[in-house]
Design an enzyme around this catalytic site. Structure first.
Site, PDB file in Angstrom:
ATOM      1  N   ASN A   1       0.807  -1.219   0.000  1.00 23.15           N
ATOM      2  CA  ASN A   1       0.000   0.000   0.000  1.00 23.15           C
ATOM      3  C   ASN A   1       0.845   1.277   0.000  1.00 23.15           C
ATOM      4  O   ASN A   1       0.397   2.313  -0.468  1.00 23.15           O
ATOM      5  CB  ASN A   1      -0.927  -0.024   1.228  1.00 23.15           C
ATOM      6  CG  ASN A   1      -1.532   1.324   1.531  1.00 23.15           C
ATOM      7  OD1 ASN A   1      -2.437   1.781   0.836  1.00 23.15           O
ATOM      8  ND2 ASN A   1      -1.015   2.002   2.544  1.00 23.15           N
TER       9      ASN A   1
ATOM     10  N   SER B   1      -3.976   2.754  -8.885  1.00 21.83           N
ATOM     11  CA  SER B   1      -4.609   4.070  -8.980  1.00 21.83           C
ATOM     12  C   SER B   1      -5.275   4.230 -10.344  1.00 21.83           C
ATOM     13  O   SER B   1      -4.821   3.649 -11.325  1.00 21.83           O
ATOM     14  CB  SER B   1      -3.527   5.133  -8.819  1.00 21.83           C
ATOM     15  OG  SER B   1      -3.928   6.342  -9.418  1.00 21.83           O
TER      16      SER B   1
ATOM     17  N   TYR C   1       4.096   8.825 -11.367  1.00 25.01           N
ATOM     18  CA  TYR C   1       3.173   8.043 -10.538  1.00 25.01           C
ATOM     19  C   TYR C   1       2.424   7.007 -11.379  1.00 25.01           C
ATOM     20  O   TYR C   1       2.305   5.834 -11.004  1.00 25.01           O
ATOM     21  CB  TYR C   1       2.195   9.008  -9.857  1.00 25.01           C
ATOM     22  CG  TYR C   1       1.244   8.368  -8.891  1.00 25.01           C
ATOM     23  CD1 TYR C   1       1.680   7.955  -7.635  1.00 25.01           C
ATOM     24  CD2 TYR C   1      -0.094   8.203  -9.216  1.00 25.01           C
ATOM     25  CE1 TYR C   1       0.790   7.388  -6.732  1.00 25.01           C
ATOM     26  CE2 TYR C   1      -0.990   7.639  -8.317  1.00 25.01           C
ATOM     27  CZ  TYR C   1      -0.541   7.230  -7.083  1.00 25.01           C
ATOM     28  OH  TYR C   1      -1.421   6.667  -6.195  1.00 25.01           O
TER      29      TYR C   1
ATOM     30  N   LYS D   1       2.501   2.951 -11.006  1.00 21.58           N
ATOM     31  CA  LYS D   1       1.304   2.165 -10.708  1.00 21.58           C
ATOM     32  C   LYS D   1       0.928   1.244 -11.870  1.00 21.58           C
ATOM     33  O   LYS D   1       0.427   0.137 -11.658  1.00 21.58           O
ATOM     34  CB  LYS D   1       0.134   3.086 -10.349  1.00 21.58           C
ATOM     35  CG  LYS D   1       0.346   3.864  -9.046  1.00 21.58           C
ATOM     36  CD  LYS D   1       0.445   2.915  -7.850  1.00 21.58           C
ATOM     37  CE  LYS D   1       0.424   3.652  -6.522  1.00 21.58           C
ATOM     38  NZ  LYS D   1       0.479   2.712  -5.380  1.00 21.58           N
TER      39      LYS D   1
ATOM     40  N   ILE E   1     -10.071   9.357  -2.516  1.00 26.00           N
ATOM     41  CA  ILE E   1     -10.530   8.873  -1.214  1.00 26.00           C
ATOM     42  C   ILE E   1     -10.299   9.956  -0.166  1.00 26.00           C
ATOM     43  O   ILE E   1      -9.270  10.630  -0.178  1.00 26.00           O
ATOM     44  CB  ILE E   1      -9.746   7.585  -0.832  1.00 26.00           C
ATOM     45  CG1 ILE E   1      -9.890   6.507  -1.920  1.00 26.00           C
ATOM     46  CG2 ILE E   1     -10.186   7.066   0.530  1.00 26.00           C
ATOM     47  CD1 ILE E   1     -11.286   6.014  -2.179  1.00 26.00           C
TER      48      ILE E   1
END
Lengths: 86, 239
Positions: free
Chosen positions: B83, B135, B148, B152, B181
């Site tokens: 995570n 993601s 990023y 991912k 989130i």
């Protein structure tokens, strides 16, 4: 070049490069942030300006830290150009 | 059957903390990895009835030490939730090399280090679960997130490939893709930015960490043993 003249030149360059067709140089506040402010420009527009400045003045904006400093306002950009141009 | 042992990287804050909580509530023995914030980790340890283990997951030696300690103590490791992650957003043309490399190290290399170290006891026990948190950036791309998204996206392809390697041993490898989130990170968002995000989410709201933890719990369950190499989006319809 004197800074005042450069500021006016930069405003014209911004309008031309970013195709702000309904704007004139007096519409741009030289002290206001270029991106995320009243001009409605986002950070992706900055790339156009980065290559435009390189072509016109031979100055290089290598990374985002320098970009933040240079694009803080038209005044800041003029200072950056005066300091770095060939 | 003995109590299952789980490791959650970046497990003391945000989404990781909720995943740790969900597993702890299921009666598992949960190890929450953290790297910097000891105070938050201590608070999580007390609240969630789980252990904390410190390691920088982008450092293979630290990862190996952390995981072998757990295996020494528990004689098993059944579940790994990868995570831990960071963002260093910026447009590629102006992205400093260190922002590229750091994101790849923390988000992608860590998944290799942790999964590799955790697999042996899973293979030996013929049971295991690896969940990788990805993601929407990996699935649809996002301006300002080349680093990023690449990390991912790499994790998603890793997930699919490792799933094929270890399925025979009763080990499943899946990904969960949380959308926007509600966490500490989003709570500092300007209202204008917040509304802009929400306007793009069909559900019309941000998700909660609990909703992500639910999806993770499902994929970790015995009943999900025939699901592997998949990703599950928890994003309110965003992708």
């Amino acid at each position: 070049m004197e800074k005042d003249a450069l500021v006016e030149e930069l405003k014209a360059l911004i309008i031309k490069n970013l195709k702000l067709e309904d704007m004139t140089p007096p519409d741009i506040d030289a002290a206001a942030p270029l991106f995320g402010g009243g001009l409605g420009l986002d950070s992706i527009d900055a790339l156009e300006l980065v290559v435009g400045l390189e072509k016109t003045y031979g100055i290089r904006i290598p990374d985002e830290d320098v970009g933040k400093e240079a694009f803080a306002s038209v005044n800041a950009l003029a200072d950056y150009v005066l300091k770095n141009k060939n | 059957m003995s109590v299952r042992v789980a490791l959650v990287t970046g497990g003391t804050k945000g989404i990781g903390r909720e995943i740790s909580r969900a597993l702890s509530l299921k009666g598992m023995r949960v190890y929450m990895n953290f790297s910097g914030d000891l105070q938050a980790a201590e608070a999580a340890r007390q609240e969630l009835n789980a252990e904390i283990v410190r390691a920088d997951v982008s450092d293979q030696e630290q990862v190996n030490a952390m995981i072998s300690d757990i295996i020494k103590k528990e004689d098993r490791l059944d579940i790994l939730v990868n995570n831990a992650g960071i963002i260093r957003d910026g447009l590629l043309m102006l992205m400093p090399a260190q922002n590229w490399h750091r994101v790849i190290e923390v988000n992608l290399n860590s998944v290799y280090y942790c999964s590799k170290a955790a697999l042996r006891p899973m293979v030996a026990n013929r049971w295991g679960r690896i969940i990788n948190i990805i993601s929407p950036s990996a699935l649809m791309g996002r301006a300002g997130q080349t680093n990023y998204a690449a990390s991912k996206g790499g994790v998603l392809s890793f997930t699919r490939s490792l799933a094929r390697e270890v399925a025979r041993y009763g080990i499943t490898v899946n990904a969960v893709s949380p959308g926007v989130i509600e966490t500490e990170l989003t709570s500092t968002m300007e209202e204008k930015v917040r509304q802009e995000f929400i306007s793009k989410i069909p559900a019309g709201r941000f998700g909660t960490p609990e909703e992500v933890a639910r999806a993770v719990s499902f994929l970790l369950s015995d009943g999900a043993g025939y699901i592997t190499g998949e990703y599950l989006s928890v994003d309110g319809g965003l992708t």
